[in-house]
Design an enzyme around this catalytic site. Structure first.
Site, short mmCIF file in Angstrom:
data_model
loop_
_atom_site.label_atom_id
_atom_site.label_comp_id
_atom_site.label_asym_id
_atom_site.label_seq_id
_atom_site.Cartn_x
_atom_site.Cartn_y
_atom_site.Cartn_z
CG LEU A 109 -13.77 -40.47 21.86
CD1 LEU A 109 -12.67 -39.39 21.35
CD2 LEU A 109 -13.75 -41.73 20.99
N GLY A 154 -8.64 -37.20 22.86
CA GLY A 154 -9.51 -36.27 22.18
C GLY A 154 -9.51 -35.07 22.66
CG ASN A 178 -3.77 -41.21 25.93
OD1 ASN A 178 -4.42 -40.50 25.34
ND2 ASN A 178 -4.33 -42.03 27.12
CD GLU A 179 -5.72 -41.34 20.59
OE1 GLU A 179 -4.36 -41.48 20.94
OE2 GLU A 179 -6.62 -40.55 20.31
C1 LIG Z 1 -10.22 -46.57 14.09
C2 LIG Z 1 -10.33 -45.32 15.42
C3 LIG Z 1 -10.65 -46.14 16.42
C4 LIG Z 1 -10.59 -45.81 17.84
C5 LIG Z 1 -10.48 -44.23 17.98
C6 LIG Z 1 -10.37 -43.68 19.29
C7 LIG Z 1 -9.86 -42.29 19.56
C8 LIG Z 1 -9.73 -42.08 20.95
C9 LIG Z 1 -9.41 -40.77 21.64
C10 LIG Z 1 -9.85 -40.47 22.96
O1 LIG Z 1 -10.20 -39.75 23.53
S1 LIG Z 1 -9.76 -42.27 23.89
C11 LIG Z 1 -9.92 -41.48 25.59
C12 LIG Z 1 -8.60 -41.36 26.04
N1 LIG Z 1 -8.58 -40.57 27.17
C13 LIG Z 1 -7.75 -41.10 28.37
O2 LIG Z 1 -7.06 -41.86 28.25
C14 LIG Z 1 -7.79 -40.20 29.62
C15 LIG Z 1 -8.22 -40.90 30.79
N2 LIG Z 1 -8.43 -40.30 32.15
C16 LIG Z 1 -7.24 -39.91 33.02
O3 LIG Z 1 -6.14 -40.14 32.24
C17 LIG Z 1 -7.71 -39.02 33.89
O4 LIG Z 1 -8.77 -39.31 34.36
C18 LIG Z 1 -7.38 -37.50 33.89
C19 LIG Z 1 -5.82 -37.28 33.96
C20 LIG Z 1 -7.99 -36.99 32.58
C21 LIG Z 1 -8.00 -36.79 35.04
O5 LIG Z 1 -7.42 -37.72 36.28
P1 LIG Z 1 -8.25 -37.23 37.79
O6 LIG Z 1 -8.14 -35.83 37.96
O7 LIG Z 1 -7.18 -38.09 38.70
O8 LIG Z 1 -9.68 -38.02 37.49
P2 LIG Z 1 -9.76 -39.36 37.59
O9 LIG Z 1 -9.01 -40.17 36.86
O10 LIG Z 1 -10.22 -39.92 38.85
O11 LIG Z 1 -11.30 -39.56 36.92
C22 LIG Z 1 -12.70 -39.12 37.16
C23 LIG Z 1 -13.52 -39.84 36.80
O12 LIG Z 1 -13.64 -39.51 35.36
C24 LIG Z 1 -13.62 -40.95 34.96
N3 LIG Z 1 -12.90 -40.88 33.45
C25 LIG Z 1 -11.88 -40.28 33.23
N4 LIG Z 1 -11.59 -40.35 32.12
C26 LIG Z 1 -12.61 -40.53 31.35
C27 LIG Z 1 -12.90 -40.80 29.89
N5 LIG Z 1 -12.10 -40.50 28.95
N6 LIG Z 1 -13.89 -41.31 29.63
C28 LIG Z 1 -14.96 -41.78 30.74
N7 LIG Z 1 -14.90 -41.60 32.30
C29 LIG Z 1 -13.67 -41.14 32.23
C30 LIG Z 1 -12.91 -41.81 35.79
O13 LIG Z 1 -13.12 -43.29 35.81
C31 LIG Z 1 -13.34 -41.18 37.07
O14 LIG Z 1 -14.72 -41.77 37.25
P3 LIG Z 1 -15.20 -42.18 38.78
O15 LIG Z 1 -16.70 -43.03 38.43
O16 LIG Z 1 -14.37 -43.18 39.35
O17 LIG Z 1 -15.37 -41.11 39.36
#
Ligand SMILES: CC/C=C\CC/C=C/CC(=O)SCCNC(=O)CCNC(=O)[C@H](O)C(C)(C)COP(=O)(O)OP(=O)(O)OC[C@H]1O[C@@H](n2cnc3c(N)ncnc32)[C@H](O)[C@@H]1OP(=O)(O)O
Length: 303
Positions: A109, A154, A178-179
């Protein structure tokens, strides 16, 4: 396999805001890199590149939302539209889903879509996420995930909705739901998809721990079907696709529906309640604080 009428209707209702597609090339085709016959003419939108090969009936659909293919509302919408376009074109029998962004398949997400956003936007966003899962999980096409990067949350659910998963053998490319590590939880239909794939005990443990599995462990637990060197992911996905397309479509589609309909129906029956549950959960102050802190941590990691 006819999608539940509710899903098709919902998709159309959801996709009415065509403004989301402003600036996209949806429907327009352009020659694929390297030329090729008219079967190689690619199409898509700003965030989804589709490279169809009419001769084989297989299209490669690439997520192209840099830097990490975070599932923004636009990307969710464009994925559903692109998939629907391929499902409605009887030329195509299979789609390989992969990433056009280096090192990341899909970061899950887009947290900026639910952090600091009003309940109405969170509801619209969650409906789009439900729609993508329903569209992929029930697709009449063979969907093969060619996972060429990190695949958390997601992103993992998109891969799990496919019929099979090929993961690049890179320890940095971890996959899982990993939520809990963000202080949130997976909804029941993500849980159900996990249980259907890796079993109840493995899911119970992995969901609570928010496990992100490196390739070898992902293979061992059954989260992915193959782990191959990074430069063999696409070719392996194509070989896997050929294996699935060797089966007559109708029999395979009926069997897929038999296996998946009950899980999908569970969401279809309570879609509004699921949306309300999501909105009331993520809009809680404590959850918003967790998400903000998590986003901050992500942003600081680069420093
Ligand atoms: C009742 C039900 C309730 C809730 C349901 C909830 C369901 C949730 C499902 C989900 O998907 S929650 C999201 C979970 N996602 C994550 O935990 C992934 C987070 N991101 C990472 O671990 C890393 O970014 C990566 C391994 C995917 C890539 O690493 P790397 O290549 O080192 O990039 P950066 O970490 O430097 O990220 C670049 C840039 O992108 C931003 N970003 C990363 N992930 C997200 C995200 N999911 N949403 C928004 N933005 C994200 C990060 O902050 C960096 O931003 P900059 O502004 O610093 O460039």
């Amino acid at each position: 396999m006819a999608l539940a009428s509710g899903v098709r209707f919902a998709a159309r209702a959801l996709l009415r805001p065509w403004a989301l597609l402003r600036g996209t090339t949806l429907g327009r085709t352009e020659p694929a890199a390297g030329g090729g016959g008219d079967g190689a003419r690619r199409f898509g939108s700003q965030r989804v590149l589709v490279e169809p090969d009419a001769a084989s009936g297989v299209a490669v659909m690439k997520l192209r939302n840099p830097p990490v293919n975070a599932l923004s509302l636009e990307l969710l919408t464009e994925l559903v539209i692109s998939l629907e376009k391929l499902e409605n074109d009887k030329t195509f029998r299979g789609v390989i889903l992969t990433s056009d962004c280096p090192r990341v398949f899909c970061a899950g997400l887009d947290l900026t879509e639910i952090c600091g956003r009003n309940p109405a936007h969170c509801a619209e966003y969650w409906k789009a996420m439900q729609e993508l899962w329903l569209r992929t999980y029930l697709s009449s096409l063979v969907l093969v995930a060619a996972i060429n990067g990190a695949c958390p949350a997601g992103g993992c659910i998109i891969a799990l909705s496919c019929d099979c998963r090929v993961l690049a053998d890179n320890p940095k490319y971890r996959i899982g739901l990993n939520e809990t590590l963000l202080g949130i939880i997976a909804p029941f239909w993500l849980k159900d998809t996990y249980v259907n794939t890796i079993g109840h005990r493995a899911s119970e443990q992995a969901l609570q721990l928010g496990s992100l599995f490196p390739p070898a462990e992902a293979l061992q637990v059954g989260l992915v079907d193959q782990v191959v060197p990074e430069d063999q992911v696409q070719s392996t996905a194509l070989s896997e696709m050929a294996r699935w397309l060797a089966v007559p479509d109708h029999a395979r589609q009926l069997t897929k529906n038999m296996m998946r309909k009950a899980t999908a129906d569970r969401l279809l029956r309570q879609r509004d309640a699921d949306t309300q549950n999501f909105v009331s959960f993520v809009c809680r102050d404590s959850i918003q604080k967790s998400l903000q802190a998590y986003l901050e941590k992500l942003r600081q990691r680069k420093g």
